[in-house]
Enzyme design. Sequence first.
Site, PDB file in Angstrom:
ATOM      1  N   ARG A  15       0.816  -1.217   0.000  1.00  0.00           N
ATOM      2  CA  ARG A  15       0.000   0.000   0.000  1.00  0.00           C
ATOM      3  C   ARG A  15       0.853   1.271   0.000  1.00  0.00           C
ATOM      4  O   ARG A  15       0.349   2.364  -0.215  1.00  0.00           O
ATOM      5  CB  ARG A  15      -0.964  -0.023   1.210  1.00  0.00           C
ATOM      6  CG  ARG A  15      -2.089  -1.038   1.061  1.00  0.00           C
ATOM      7  CD  ARG A  15      -2.838  -1.275   2.373  1.00  0.00           C
ATOM      8  NE  ARG A  15      -2.138  -2.220   3.246  1.00  0.00           N
ATOM      9  CZ  ARG A  15      -2.565  -2.584   4.465  1.00  0.00           C
ATOM     10  NH1 ARG A  15      -3.684  -2.067   4.954  1.00  0.00           N
ATOM     11  NH2 ARG A  15      -1.877  -3.451   5.191  1.00  0.00           N
ATOM     12  N   GLY A  82       1.626 -14.417   6.037  1.00  0.00           N
ATOM     13  CA  GLY A  82       0.811 -13.852   7.113  1.00  0.00           C
ATOM     14  C   GLY A  82       1.595 -13.662   8.393  1.00  0.00           C
ATOM     15  O   GLY A  82       2.673 -14.239   8.573  1.00  0.00           O
ATOM     16  N   GLU A 155     -10.281  -9.736  11.583  1.00  0.00           N
ATOM     17  CA  GLU A 155      -9.667  -8.773  10.671  1.00  0.00           C
ATOM     18  C   GLU A 155     -10.746  -7.982   9.934  1.00  0.00           C
ATOM     19  O   GLU A 155     -11.840  -8.504   9.672  1.00  0.00           O
ATOM     20  CB  GLU A 155      -8.768  -9.508   9.660  1.00  0.00           C
ATOM     21  CG  GLU A 155      -7.493 -10.045  10.265  1.00  0.00           C
ATOM     22  CD  GLU A 155      -6.677  -8.964  10.976  1.00  0.00           C
ATOM     23  OE1 GLU A 155      -6.270  -7.993  10.320  1.00  0.00           O
ATOM     24  OE2 GLU A 155      -6.472  -9.096  12.200  1.00  0.00           O
ATOM     25  N   ASN A 170      -6.927  -4.223  17.510  1.00  0.00           N
ATOM     26  CA  ASN A 170      -5.686  -4.921  17.807  1.00  0.00           C
ATOM     27  C   ASN A 170      -4.538  -4.039  17.334  1.00  0.00           C
ATOM     28  O   ASN A 170      -4.464  -3.685  16.160  1.00  0.00           O
ATOM     29  CB  ASN A 170      -5.686  -6.261  17.040  1.00  0.00           C
ATOM     30  CG  ASN A 170      -4.332  -6.944  17.044  1.00  0.00           C
ATOM     31  OD1 ASN A 170      -3.557  -6.810  17.986  1.00  0.00           O
ATOM     32  ND2 ASN A 170      -4.066  -7.692  15.976  1.00  0.00           N
ATOM     33  N   ARG A 334      30.328  23.552   5.978  1.00  0.00           N
ATOM     34  CA  ARG A 334      30.420  22.122   5.662  1.00  0.00           C
ATOM     35  C   ARG A 334      31.210  21.355   6.727  1.00  0.00           C
ATOM     36  O   ARG A 334      31.818  21.943   7.607  1.00  0.00           O
ATOM     37  CB  ARG A 334      31.024  21.963   4.264  1.00  0.00           C
ATOM     38  CG  ARG A 334      30.032  22.471   3.192  1.00  0.00           C
ATOM     39  CD  ARG A 334      30.647  22.479   1.820  1.00  0.00           C
ATOM     40  NE  ARG A 334      31.241  21.193   1.488  1.00  0.00           N
ATOM     41  CZ  ARG A 334      32.105  21.009   0.488  1.00  0.00           C
ATOM     42  NH1 ARG A 334      32.471  22.026  -0.269  1.00  0.00           N
ATOM     43  NH2 ARG A 334      32.603  19.819   0.246  1.00  0.00           N
ATOM     44  N   LYS A 352      34.566  24.980   4.288  1.00  0.00           N
ATOM     45  CA  LYS A 352      34.687  23.522   4.340  1.00  0.00           C
ATOM     46  C   LYS A 352      35.949  23.116   5.081  1.00  0.00           C
ATOM     47  O   LYS A 352      37.017  23.635   4.771  1.00  0.00           O
ATOM     48  CB  LYS A 352      34.707  22.978   2.908  1.00  0.00           C
ATOM     49  CG  LYS A 352      34.799  21.474   2.808  1.00  0.00           C
ATOM     50  CD  LYS A 352      35.768  21.040   1.735  1.00  0.00           C
ATOM     51  CE  LYS A 352      36.811  20.123   2.307  1.00  0.00           C
ATOM     52  NZ  LYS A 352      37.836  19.718   1.340  1.00  0.00           N
ATOM     53  N   TYR A 367      34.870  31.432  -0.663  1.00  0.00           N
ATOM     54  CA  TYR A 367      35.022  29.993  -0.410  1.00  0.00           C
ATOM     55  C   TYR A 367      36.299  29.765   0.374  1.00  0.00           C
ATOM     56  O   TYR A 367      37.386  30.109  -0.100  1.00  0.00           O
ATOM     57  CB  TYR A 367      35.062  29.192  -1.722  1.00  0.00           C
ATOM     58  CG  TYR A 367      35.437  27.751  -1.453  1.00  0.00           C
ATOM     59  CD1 TYR A 367      34.581  26.934  -0.722  1.00  0.00           C
ATOM     60  CD2 TYR A 367      36.649  27.224  -1.876  1.00  0.00           C
ATOM     61  CE1 TYR A 367      34.921  25.619  -0.418  1.00  0.00           C
ATOM     62  CE2 TYR A 367      37.001  25.907  -1.583  1.00  0.00           C
ATOM     63  CZ  TYR A 367      36.129  25.118  -0.850  1.00  0.00           C
ATOM     64  OH  TYR A 367      36.474  23.827  -0.543  1.00  0.00           O
ATOM     65  N   ASN A 387      41.909  25.160  -3.174  1.00  0.00           N
ATOM     66  CA  ASN A 387      42.438  24.068  -2.347  1.00  0.00           C
ATOM     67  C   ASN A 387      42.647  22.784  -3.124  1.00  0.00           C
ATOM     68  O   ASN A 387      43.224  21.850  -2.616  1.00  0.00           O
ATOM     69  CB  ASN A 387      41.498  23.820  -1.155  1.00  0.00           C
ATOM     70  CG  ASN A 387      40.100  23.442  -1.606  1.00  0.00           C
ATOM     71  OD1 ASN A 387      39.624  23.927  -2.633  1.00  0.00           O
ATOM     72  ND2 ASN A 387      39.440  22.582  -0.857  1.00  0.00           N
ATOM     73  N   TYR A 388      42.183  22.732  -4.363  1.00  0.00           N
ATOM     74  CA  TYR A 388      42.161  21.461  -5.106  1.00  0.00           C
ATOM     75  C   TYR A 388      42.896  21.634  -6.422  1.00  0.00           C
ATOM     76  O   TYR A 388      42.579  22.536  -7.206  1.00  0.00           O
ATOM     77  CB  TYR A 388      40.691  21.082  -5.328  1.00  0.00           C
ATOM     78  CG  TYR A 388      40.456  19.732  -5.964  1.00  0.00           C
ATOM     79  CD1 TYR A 388      41.081  18.588  -5.479  1.00  0.00           C
ATOM     80  CD2 TYR A 388      39.586  19.603  -7.049  1.00  0.00           C
ATOM     81  CE1 TYR A 388      40.852  17.357  -6.059  1.00  0.00           C
ATOM     82  CE2 TYR A 388      39.338  18.367  -7.628  1.00  0.00           C
ATOM     83  CZ  TYR A 388      39.975  17.244  -7.128  1.00  0.00           C
ATOM     84  OH  TYR A 388      39.731  16.023  -7.700  1.00  0.00           O
TER      85      TYR A 388
HETATM   86  C1  UD1 Z   1      -2.204  -6.198  11.416  1.00  0.00           C
HETATM   87  C2  UD1 Z   1      -3.148  -7.090  12.199  1.00  0.00           C
HETATM   88  C3  UD1 Z   1      -4.375  -6.293  12.619  1.00  0.00           C
HETATM   89  C4  UD1 Z   1      -3.953  -5.068  13.407  1.00  0.00           C
HETATM   90  C5  UD1 Z   1      -2.915  -4.237  12.633  1.00  0.00           C
HETATM   91  C6  UD1 Z   1      -2.338  -3.173  13.546  1.00  0.00           C
HETATM   92  C7  UD1 Z   1      -2.868  -9.348  11.311  1.00  0.00           C
HETATM   93  C8  UD1 Z   1      -3.406 -10.403  10.412  1.00  0.00           C
HETATM   94  N1  UD1 Z   1      -3.546  -8.202  11.352  1.00  0.00           N
HETATM   95  O1  UD1 Z   1      -2.873  -5.824  10.213  1.00  0.00           O
HETATM   96  O2  UD1 Z   1      -5.210  -7.103  13.425  1.00  0.00           O
HETATM   97  O3  UD1 Z   1      -5.079  -4.266  13.701  1.00  0.00           O
HETATM   98  O4  UD1 Z   1      -1.827  -5.070  12.201  1.00  0.00           O
HETATM   99  O5  UD1 Z   1      -1.440  -2.331  12.870  1.00  0.00           O
HETATM  100  O6  UD1 Z   1      -1.880  -9.560  11.985  1.00  0.00           O
HETATM  101  N2  UD1 Z   1       4.427  -9.207   8.146  1.00  0.00           N
HETATM  102  C9  UD1 Z   1       5.409 -10.168   8.036  1.00  0.00           C
HETATM  103  N3  UD1 Z   1       5.129 -11.302   7.336  1.00  0.00           N
HETATM  104  C10 UD1 Z   1       3.918 -11.541   6.772  1.00  0.00           C
HETATM  105  C11 UD1 Z   1       2.927 -10.545   6.897  1.00  0.00           C
HETATM  106  C12 UD1 Z   1       3.213  -9.401   7.594  1.00  0.00           C
HETATM  107  O7  UD1 Z   1       6.530 -10.004   8.533  1.00  0.00           O
HETATM  108  O8  UD1 Z   1       3.756 -12.602   6.176  1.00  0.00           O
HETATM  109  C13 UD1 Z   1       4.746  -7.977   8.876  1.00  0.00           C
HETATM  110  C14 UD1 Z   1       4.623  -6.717   8.028  1.00  0.00           C
HETATM  111  O9  UD1 Z   1       5.853  -6.418   7.386  1.00  0.00           O
HETATM  112  C15 UD1 Z   1       4.231  -5.653   9.040  1.00  0.00           C
HETATM  113  C16 UD1 Z   1       3.471  -6.448  10.110  1.00  0.00           C
HETATM  114  O10 UD1 Z   1       3.820  -7.812   9.922  1.00  0.00           O
HETATM  115  O11 UD1 Z   1       5.370  -5.041   9.606  1.00  0.00           O
HETATM  116  C17 UD1 Z   1       1.956  -6.270  10.016  1.00  0.00           C
HETATM  117  O12 UD1 Z   1       1.534  -6.659   8.728  1.00  0.00           O
HETATM  118  P1  UD1 Z   1       0.456  -5.829   7.903  1.00  0.00           P
HETATM  119  O13 UD1 Z   1       0.277  -6.519   6.613  1.00  0.00           O
HETATM  120  O14 UD1 Z   1       0.804  -4.398   7.893  1.00  0.00           O
HETATM  121  O15 UD1 Z   1      -0.834  -6.100   8.822  1.00  0.00           O
HETATM  122  P2  UD1 Z   1      -2.123  -5.156   8.938  1.00  0.00           P
HETATM  123  O16 UD1 Z   1      -2.994  -5.376   7.761  1.00  0.00           O
HETATM  124  O17 UD1 Z   1      -1.738  -3.782   9.276  1.00  0.00           O
HETATM  125 CA    CA Z   2       0.153  -2.664   9.314  1.00  0.00          CA
END
Ligand code: UD1
Ligand code: CA
Length: 459
Positions: A15, A82, A155, A170, A334, A352, A367, A387-388
Amino acid sequence: MTLEIVILAAGQGSRMKSDLPKVLHTLAGKSLLEHVLHAADELKPSRIHIVIGHQAERVSTSIDTSQTKAEINWVLQHQQLGTGHAVAQALPGVDTSSNVLILAGDVPLIQSATLKPLCEPGSGINLLTAVLPDASGFGRILRDSATGAVTAIVEHKDADKQQRSIREINTGVMAASATYLEGWLSQVKNNNAQSEYYLPDIIALAVQAGKPVSAFAANDVLQVSGINSCSELATLERHYQRQLAENQMANGVSLADPGRIDIRGDLTTGRDCFIDINAVFEGEVTLGNRVKIGPNVLIRNSHIADDCLIEANSIVDSAYISAQCQIGPFARIRPDTRLHAGSKIGNFVEIKKSEIGQASKVNHLAYVGDSKLGRNVNIGAGVITCNYDGTNKHQTIIGDDAFVGSDCQLVAPVEIGAGATIGAGSTITRDAPAGKLSLSRSRQIEFDNWQRPVKGKAK
Ligand code: UD1
Ligand code: CA
């Protein structure tokens, strides 16, 4: 029970619509991940596991691990399946007897004081929640209508209309023992709107297993604001800068407009400082007492001592400015420059890697590079230290009380003796002796019979 922390930072951050991994975007001059890492390190965990995946090497090399007290363990999540899957990748490196705190790499302003109560080992899960005016996009906290106990997290994409009206969210921060986490995560499925293994699904699993879920409320919205888009990043930056400005004012600094200052690092200030609009401070900057900073000034990694005046549109980079100096307007100082007390650098002057002695003046359009100036030196308008030579840099040394006339070139290496005077327009290629006048300009000629051409009368 020892504490270990897992920071999730493997996602691309689609995003953000950027080639830079999301956690490397900067807020107040530091990457999102650096902010989170700093808060994590303050909790003194034995290890911090950072889950990386998207542009993993770029993320891991961006962090100077010598800055953290805790041992850093980089964990590769090959496919971003995830947040639950991400934590599961880190667990094999976590001691089974440890308590584990999970943080998101994209929630930069979380403070260690807020996290501390969650790190107390419990018999279930500690969860950080917040109530937001607009909870859109976040995971929502479901509670039992009778007891008020947390029962699950849903979610946004999986929530129904009624669930979407819930404003308790959350924050992504939770803590539990490594063994519990392992057990619950192995049961998490990906049959949801995003086909991902959601970390928040462990809440319902804990409840099913009869383990307590303790929700801790975060009252400060800034601390739990996650960054998912450039717009959210810019909004958080402005809120955070406002907070930093308030801190400065609480410390006695006068700001022309607290909405127009940017602090990208640590700004330490003495008493009765004044900062005009659009000043930017980067890295470690200290201002002494009664320092005045004009509009549109950039100061980076510098010390500015008492009673200095930095006028509009000037840049001071990695320099030491002693008391009662004046700089600008439109000056550029600088790196590796030291101004001694009471010296003055005027408009359109670049300095500098030089030392400017006490009460010396370089007032206009000059300078000065790789130079060492004594006390009470006067450098005229348009003077250039050459200087250079195209290959090497050479030094110019100017003794106390020397006077260099306007538009001179001092071809380094060269030394101007104490009390020497250099006539305007000279090109100085040899050392100029102390106390004497040196000149190297061609003589003036007058033409008695010359006439200025007259318009329209071609000869
Ligand atoms: C997540 C939470 C949501 C919460 C929100 C708060 C989940 C499924 N959802 O949503 O409940 O309200 O954060 O900000 O957890 N990441 C990984 N590996 C992955 C996926 C994500 O390392 O496979 C990391 C991302 O880089 C990021 C963090 O986990 O730093 C959160 O992931 P993101 O996709 O931003 O979750 P949200 O949709 O914000
Ligand atoms: Ca997030």
